[in-house]
Design an enzyme around this catalytic site. Structure first.
Site, PDB file in Angstrom:
ATOM      1  N   GLU A   1     -10.078   9.951  37.322  1.00 46.48           N
ATOM      2  CA  GLU A   1     -10.199  11.379  37.659  1.00 46.48           C
ATOM      3  C   GLU A   1     -11.503  11.984  37.119  1.00 46.48           C
ATOM      4  O   GLU A   1     -11.503  12.849  36.236  1.00 46.48           O
ATOM      5  CB  GLU A   1      -8.972  12.151  37.169  1.00 46.48           C
ATOM      6  CG  GLU A   1      -7.687  11.657  37.819  1.00 46.48           C
ATOM      7  CD  GLU A   1      -6.449  12.448  37.438  1.00 46.48           C
ATOM      8  OE1 GLU A   1      -6.556  13.366  36.596  1.00 46.48           O
ATOM      9  OE2 GLU A   1      -5.370  12.159  37.996  1.00 46.48           O
TER      10      GLU A   1
ATOM     11  N   GLU B   1      -3.069   6.329  42.095  1.00 47.82           N
ATOM     12  CA  GLU B   1      -2.123   6.820  41.088  1.00 47.82           C
ATOM     13  C   GLU B   1      -1.309   7.909  41.752  1.00 47.82           C
ATOM     14  O   GLU B   1      -1.874   8.807  42.370  1.00 47.82           O
ATOM     15  CB  GLU B   1      -2.867   7.368  39.865  1.00 47.82           C
ATOM     16  CG  GLU B   1      -1.938   7.954  38.807  1.00 47.82           C
ATOM     17  CD  GLU B   1      -2.704   8.607  37.649  1.00 47.82           C
ATOM     18  OE1 GLU B   1      -3.599   7.955  37.086  1.00 47.82           O
ATOM     19  OE2 GLU B   1      -2.399   9.785  37.335  1.00 47.82           O
TER      20      GLU B   1
END
Length: 539
Positions: A214, A333
């Site tokens: 991220e 994810e």
């Protein structure tokens, strides 16, 4: 007319709190009256085909924050549960990966690829480590709330334990490297990754790689901002390092593991693809439906909330195909609620609606792999509890693995006059059945879920009404609203639980006689295998 499944659950829900979805009370108090839903399907062609490891899992990198806790990966119970989900990718990553530094202790270690039994954790040590892990999770949650993360080191022992777990469970390991190790020019400093890769190569460990988790949140977490184009160049640099290795020159590299692309995140993804697309094997992004700290029960059974995933998938696929035509896309994810999950919901029976719908919709729209956060790790969206016992989403995942093949077929529910809103509560997906589990060519698996309390009557087309069906119906072990919060699940009215640390129960379907409809209980998840469908697409 023969009714295939006769089971009615009468459930009442209290009004949801917060400003998200609200519980629809239209189907409360309807007694035995069922909702009529007609199915339309096409068995002549495959519309998509996903990776055989489509449903994959993650081990959260937070486990290494206290390195001795990595020994939990030697638990016989955890290994039994994980191996049953193979074939799959096993991602080791998450927030902590960008604060992990490999520190070689240069002591003698052994390769554990062929010593699965020797690496099993003794029962007394396992109990002690589980208690320590429970305490450690409290500390990790505080760090996450405060957005203050400490750098942690890991040694060869962690790598050995992780690769042993992957080898002994027959999973394909993807290791997440730290992208926040950067030079004064804000270029990725690869020296630590080189050391780790060199060690793994010396042990002949079969590993694929990621770089960073991220990156759109780096500024909040570490006060560092990395542009998409620079991140792409970092990946090109990593690919060059891997090409220098005889073992890893053709291994997978995946990224950029960005949060749901929107606004500047979309620009970051496009910038990454403009410079780094040639370095990766698949473009990865993350998806969660709702904020775990604000989520309500109603969110988990809201058709509108579930439909939001389709919008995000379309946006990502559009960006990826614009910048890099033909590039595969993964949910690198994913789970129900971000921020570690929604307490009391993400680990409960109700979470299964989000999970099964995500699997069905992602495959239908063209994503190749969905990696579930998390098999074991910090948060409340795990597949096993603190005692390493399987939670409802584990059993749902296991049934998916055993019954659903990679070929996606087309199925729709037909509108019913005056009941459009009610129809949205019944969601269906269709695949060829998994031939590796013994199903014959032409067999198909219908996945169905009922988000409402009212039972639903699914009318089948004539071509499916003449053969027998194997029915696998998952319901909570408790009635009414309490059932949605339960952490136990029944398969065809039998409670699912392990027989011992090495043995899973038999997951047996009910053999249902030919009929022109199926009856789907309220608040249920189901797999129906049409063993005699003779679908042309599945021959």
């Amino acid at each position: 007319m023969i009714s295939v499944v006769i089971l009615v659950v009468s459930t009442q829900l209290l009004p949801a709190q917060g400003f998200h979805a609200v519980v629809d009370h239209d189907d409360i108090g309807v007694g035995t009256r069922s909702l009529e839903v007609d199915l339309s399907l096409d068995l002549s062609r495959v519309v998509r085909e996903v990776d055989e490891r489509f449903l994959s899992v993650a081990i959260d990198a937070s486990l290494v924050a206290e390195e001795k806790l990595m020994y939990l990966l030697g638990s016989p119970k955890l290994r039994t549960l994980a191996k049953a989900l193979a074939p799959s990718y096993l991602r080791f990553g998450g927030t902590m990966q960008d604060f992990m530094v490999f520190s070689s202790e240069k002591f003698f270690t052994q390769s554990h690829e062929d010593s699965c039994e020797k690496m099993e954790l003794p029962p007394l040590l396992e109990e002690r480590l589980k208690k320590q892990w429970t305490r450690q999770q409290v500390l990790l949650q505080k760090e996450d709330l405060q957005m203050k993360y400490r750098r942690v080191k890991f040694t060869e022992y962690s790598v050995d334990l992780l690769t042993s777990f992957a080898n002994c469970t027959e999973m394909d390991l993807i290791f997440g490297l730290n992208a926040l190790l950067r030079t004064s020019d804000n270029i990725w400093n690869s020296s630590n990754a080189r050391s780790l890769i060199k060690y793994c190569e010396s042990k002949q460990y079969r590993i694929s790689w990621e770089l960073g988790n991220e990156p759109n949140s780096y500024e909040k977490k570490a006060g560092i901002r990395v542009s998409g184009s620079q991140l792409g160049e970092d990946f090109v640099h990593l690919r060059e390092i891997l090409r220098e290795s005889k073992l890893y020159h053709n291994r997978g590299l995946y990224g950029p593991d960005i949060s749901q692309p929107r606004d500047h995140r979309k620009d970051l993804l496009q910038g990454f693809l403009s410079t780094g697309s040639q370095a990766i094997n698949a473009c990865t992004w993350h998806h969660y439906y709702v904020n775990g700290r604000e989520a309500t029960l109603a969110d988990f059974i809201s058709p509108e909330v579930l439909d939001s995933l389709g919008v995000k998938i379309s946006e990502v696929l559009e960006s990826v195909q614009l910048m890099s035509p033909g590039m595969r896309s993964w949910l690198g994810e994913s789970s129900s609620a971000y921020g570690g999950g929604a307490e009391g919901l993400s680990d409960a029976f109700v979470a299964g609606f989000m999970w099964l719908d995500k699997l069905g919709l992602a495959a239908k729209m063209g994503l190749d792999v969905v990696i579930r956060q998390v098999l074991i790790g910090s948060g409340t969206y795990h597949l096993v509890d603190d005692n390493l016992d399987p939670l409802p989403d584990y059993w749902l995942s296991l049934l998916y693995k055993r019954l659903v093949g990679p070929e996606v077929l087309m199925v729709n529910t037909l509108p019913v006059a005056g009941l459009q809103n009610q129809r949205k509560k019944v969601r269906v997906y269709l695949h060829c059945a998994d031939r590796n589990r013994g199903y014959s060519k032409g067999a198909i698996t219908l996945m169905a879920m009922n988000l409402g309390a009212r039972p639903s009557r699914l009318t089948l087309p004539a071509q499916l009404s003449l053969g027998t069906v194997e029915g696998f119906v998952l319901q909570s072990d408790q009635p009414d609203e309490a059932g949605l919060y339960s952490r136990s699940v029944m398969l065809n009215e039998k409670l699912l639980q392990m027989l011992d640390d090495h043995t899973l129960p038999e997951l047996k379907g009910n053999i249902l006689p030919p009929a022109d409809h199926l009856l789907l209980p309220g608040f249920s998840l189901a797999f129906f295998v049409f063993t005699e469908a003779q679908a042309a697409a599945c021959q």
